[in-house]
Design a protein around this motif. Sequence first.
Motif, PDB file in Angstrom:
ATOM      1  N   SER A  23      -1.301  -0.382   8.849  1.00 56.34           N
ATOM      2  CA  SER A  23      -0.658   0.714   8.104  1.00 56.34           C
ATOM      3  C   SER A  23       0.859   0.566   8.143  1.00 56.34           C
ATOM      4  CB  SER A  23      -1.058   2.065   8.685  1.00 56.34           C
ATOM      5  OG  SER A  23      -2.454   2.241   8.606  1.00 56.34           O
ATOM      6  N   VAL A  26       1.942  -2.088   5.650  1.00 55.30           N
ATOM      7  CA  VAL A  26       1.960  -1.533   4.292  1.00 55.30           C
ATOM      8  C   VAL A  26       3.197  -0.657   4.108  1.00 55.30           C
ATOM      9  CG1 VAL A  26       0.763   0.085   2.740  1.00 55.30           C
ATOM     10  CG2 VAL A  26      -0.553  -1.641   3.995  1.00 55.30           C
ATOM     11  N   THR A  55      -2.031   7.169   3.949  1.00 53.39           N
ATOM     12  CA  THR A  55      -3.343   7.083   3.309  1.00 53.39           C
ATOM     13  C   THR A  55      -4.119   5.891   3.851  1.00 53.39           C
ATOM     14  OG1 THR A  55      -2.442   8.117   1.329  1.00 53.39           O
ATOM     15  CG2 THR A  55      -4.516   6.941   1.079  1.00 53.39           C
ATOM     16  N   THR A  56      -3.458   4.769   3.999  1.00 57.47           N
ATOM     17  CA  THR A  56      -4.087   3.580   4.584  1.00 57.47           C
ATOM     18  C   THR A  56      -4.588   3.894   5.989  1.00 57.47           C
ATOM     19  OG1 THR A  56      -2.597   2.146   3.315  1.00 57.47           O
ATOM     20  CG2 THR A  56      -3.704   1.159   5.221  1.00 57.47           C
ATOM     21  N   ASN A  57      -3.752   4.538   6.787  1.00 56.94           N
ATOM     22  CA  ASN A  57      -4.097   4.875   8.160  1.00 56.94           C
ATOM     23  C   ASN A  57      -5.303   5.801   8.218  1.00 56.94           C
ATOM     24  OD1 ASN A  57      -3.755   6.533  10.796  1.00 56.94           O
ATOM     25  ND2 ASN A  57      -2.437   4.747  11.078  1.00 56.94           N
ATOM     26  N   LEU A  60      -8.605   3.953   7.272  1.00 58.20           N
ATOM     27  CA  LEU A  60      -9.018   3.002   8.308  1.00 58.20           C
ATOM     28  C   LEU A  60      -9.426   3.701   9.607  1.00 58.20           C
ATOM     29  CD1 LEU A  60      -6.424   0.150   7.709  1.00 58.20           C
ATOM     30  CD2 LEU A  60      -8.866   0.134   7.156  1.00 58.20           C
TER      31      LEU A  60
END
Length: 145
Positions: A23, A26, A55-57, A60
Amino acid sequence: MKMNFSSLLTRQFVRYLGVGGLSFAVDFAFLYYLTEYVGIHYLISASLAFCVGLTTNYLLCLAWVFDFRRMPNRWHEFMVFSAIGFIGLLLNNLLLWLLTEHAGLYYLLSKIIATAAILFFNFSLRRWLLFSPPQTPATPRGILP
């Protein structure tokens, strides 16, 4: 075999570090791109990049880090996750500004330092509020129910 609290916490934290690393990559890439190529001020770029990293974090963390989800409503869960992230963003931008403007560090180095400082805050609060089962009250010793 049931995992004890210490090993569960260690496993989750190690996985959170991995997810956080991805994250962060990114977030960091977007920060660099928006600042260097789009020409946006580094603090605004940091805020926009943070949203992508958040959002990635979140996605995941759900897929790989935490086994238990305390909130049944996923929208509410994301809102609490984001609120914690927003507090982290405020702290991040404060540190980023202090380290860049007052300590004279390059903004990308400031970002690395700020992220490392906020890592434990985000993990602890998210785990406690969202991804751990409620604690059952301990029975005082010597008193039987």
